[in-house]
Design a protein around this motif. Sequence first.
Motif, PDB file in Angstrom:
ATOM      1  N   TYR A 170      -1.479   9.450   1.504  1.00 20.33           N
ATOM      2  CA  TYR A 170      -1.225   9.780   0.005  1.00 20.33           C
ATOM      3  C   TYR A 170      -0.671  11.319   0.277  1.00 20.33           C
ATOM      4  CZ  TYR A 170      -1.291  11.253  -4.878  1.00 20.33           C
ATOM      5  OH  TYR A 170      -0.978  11.638  -5.950  1.00 20.33           O
ATOM      6  N   GLU A 171      -1.390  12.168   0.622  1.00 17.49           N
ATOM      7  CA  GLU A 171      -1.000  13.784   0.693  1.00 17.49           C
ATOM      8  C   GLU A 171       0.209  14.018   1.184  1.00 17.49           C
ATOM      9  OE1 GLU A 171      -4.111  12.407   1.652  1.00 17.49           O
ATOM     10  OE2 GLU A 171      -5.409  12.846   0.047  1.00 17.49           O
TER      11      GLU A 171
ATOM     12  N   ARG B 255       0.813  -1.103   0.001  1.00 17.18           N
ATOM     13  CA  ARG B 255      -0.050  -0.052   0.010  1.00 17.18           C
ATOM     14  C   ARG B 255       0.778   1.230  -0.044  1.00 17.18           C
ATOM     15  NH1 ARG B 255      -1.238   2.981   4.228  1.00 17.18           N
ATOM     16  NH2 ARG B 255      -0.835   1.562   5.694  1.00 17.18           N
ATOM     17  N   ILE B 256       2.075   1.254   0.737  1.00 21.74           N
ATOM     18  CA  ILE B 256       2.791   2.603   0.980  1.00 21.74           C
ATOM     19  C   ILE B 256       3.593   2.667  -0.685  1.00 21.74           C
ATOM     20  CG2 ILE B 256       4.988   3.241   1.911  1.00 21.74           C
ATOM     21  CD1 ILE B 256       4.180   1.872   4.369  1.00 21.74           C
ATOM     22  N   LYS B 257       3.737   1.423  -1.124  1.00 19.88           N
ATOM     23  CA  LYS B 257       4.409   1.604  -2.474  1.00 19.88           C
ATOM     24  C   LYS B 257       3.521   2.227  -3.499  1.00 19.88           C
ATOM     25  CE  LYS B 257       6.345  -2.600  -2.630  1.00 19.88           C
ATOM     26  NZ  LYS B 257       7.116  -4.036  -3.074  1.00 19.88           N
ATOM     27  N   ARG B 258       2.436   1.672  -3.487  1.00 20.16           N
ATOM     28  CA  ARG B 258       1.311   2.061  -4.308  1.00 20.16           C
ATOM     29  C   ARG B 258       1.133   3.718  -4.273  1.00 20.16           C
ATOM     30  NH1 ARG B 258      -1.197  -2.460  -3.179  1.00 20.16           N
ATOM     31  NH2 ARG B 258      -2.735  -1.322  -1.679  1.00 20.16           N
ATOM     32  N   GLN B 259       1.073   4.357  -3.060  1.00 17.48           N
ATOM     33  CA  GLN B 259       0.812   5.846  -2.788  1.00 17.48           C
ATOM     34  C   GLN B 259       2.018   6.397  -3.220  1.00 17.48           C
ATOM     35  OE1 GLN B 259       0.001   5.432   1.532  1.00 17.48           O
ATOM     36  NE2 GLN B 259      -2.130   5.378   1.175  1.00 17.48           N
TER      37      GLN B 259
ATOM     38  N   GLY C   2       2.052   6.719  -7.032  1.00 18.80           N
ATOM     39  CA  GLY C   2       0.897   7.592  -7.266  1.00 18.80           C
ATOM     40  C   GLY C   2       1.364   9.017  -7.059  1.00 18.80           C
ATOM     41  N   ALA C   3       2.405   9.307  -5.878  1.00 20.30           N
ATOM     42  CA  ALA C   3       3.024  10.452  -5.810  1.00 20.30           C
ATOM     43  C   ALA C   3       3.913  11.188  -6.763  1.00 20.30           C
ATOM     44  CB  ALA C   3       3.312  10.798  -4.185  1.00 20.30           C
TER      45      ALA C   3
ATOM     46  N   PHE D 103       2.743  11.740   1.559  1.00 20.85           N
ATOM     47  CA  PHE D 103       3.852  11.404   0.827  1.00 20.85           C
ATOM     48  C   PHE D 103       4.131  12.186  -0.417  1.00 20.85           C
ATOM     49  CE2 PHE D 103       2.783   6.911   2.347  1.00 20.85           C
ATOM     50  CZ  PHE D 103       4.032   6.757   2.986  1.00 20.85           C
ATOM     51  N   LEU D 104       2.852  12.849  -0.966  1.00 21.84           N
ATOM     52  CA  LEU D 104       3.079  13.771  -2.066  1.00 21.84           C
ATOM     53  C   LEU D 104       3.912  15.038  -1.712  1.00 21.84           C
ATOM     54  CD1 LEU D 104       2.150  14.341  -4.907  1.00 21.84           C
ATOM     55  CD2 LEU D 104       0.253  15.440  -3.876  1.00 21.84           C
ATOM     56  N   GLN D 105       3.571  15.440  -0.473  1.00 25.01           N
ATOM     57  CA  GLN D 105       4.243  16.545   0.023  1.00 25.01           C
ATOM     58  C   GLN D 105       5.755  16.444   0.149  1.00 25.01           C
ATOM     59  OE1 GLN D 105       3.149  19.863   0.143  1.00 25.01           O
ATOM     60  NE2 GLN D 105       5.097  20.266   0.761  1.00 25.01           N
ATOM     61  N   GLU D 106       5.801  15.249   0.851  1.00 26.61           N
ATOM     62  CA  GLU D 106       7.449  14.956   1.382  1.00 26.61           C
ATOM     63  C   GLU D 106       8.177  14.634   0.010  1.00 26.61           C
ATOM     64  OE1 GLU D 106       8.603  12.296   4.195  1.00 26.61           O
ATOM     65  OE2 GLU D 106       7.191  13.096   5.621  1.00 26.61           O
ATOM     66  N   ILE D 107       7.744  13.766  -0.858  1.00 25.92           N
ATOM     67  CA  ILE D 107       8.358  13.551  -2.281  1.00 25.92           C
ATOM     68  C   ILE D 107       8.686  15.054  -2.905  1.00 25.92           C
ATOM     69  CG2 ILE D 107       8.493  12.599  -4.464  1.00 25.92           C
ATOM     70  CD1 ILE D 107       6.733  10.160  -2.875  1.00 25.92           C
ATOM     71  N   LYS D 108       7.736  15.793  -2.917  1.00 23.76           N
ATOM     72  CA  LYS D 108       8.052  16.878  -3.680  1.00 23.76           C
ATOM     73  C   LYS D 108       8.918  17.908  -2.890  1.00 23.76           C
ATOM     74  CE  LYS D 108       5.387  21.003  -5.632  1.00 23.76           C
ATOM     75  NZ  LYS D 108       3.951  21.455  -6.050  1.00 23.76           N
ATOM     76  N   THR D 109       9.051  17.870  -1.659  1.00 23.09           N
ATOM     77  CA  THR D 109       9.948  18.503  -0.941  1.00 23.09           C
ATOM     78  C   THR D 109      11.457  18.093  -1.247  1.00 23.09           C
ATOM     79  OG1 THR D 109       8.551  19.159   0.896  1.00 23.09           O
ATOM     80  CG2 THR D 109      10.611  19.206   1.349  1.00 23.09           C
TER      81      THR D 109
END
Length: 122
Positions: A102-103, A67-71, A74-75, A105-111
């Motif tokens: 998910y949100e 589940r974490i890998k899918r999220q 997606g990010a 992960f999206l923020q952390e990956i963008k950072t």
Amino acid sequence: MGLPLIHRLKHRNDFKAVYEQGKRHATSHLVLIVLKDVSSHVMQLSPTRFGISIGQKVSKKSVIRNRIKRQIRGAIRALLADIIPGWRVVVVVRPPAVECKYEHFLQEIKTLLTRAGLINGH
């Protein structure tokens, strides 16, 4: 739906090179290791390729790890249009990431991508 094939880091040697020679950027839940793609020195840059590393220390249950890998995939897919080509990237998941959504992960990956200089305009 995962990442497109051209954006996947699949071979053991690619992961090994990124781990050994890459530059690390970290947050409390994720570590981003980036390495300039050697094959991209030709006239045309290869697309940036991503790999995800998540161990059993994060969770013993494969359902949670998947589940974490899918999220995370997606990010990454949501940010793919802004990412500069010609890099190999490994995302390492740390144990506290189990409670992330998910949100987050999206923020952390963008950072992390901004810190590494891989997002266009930064």
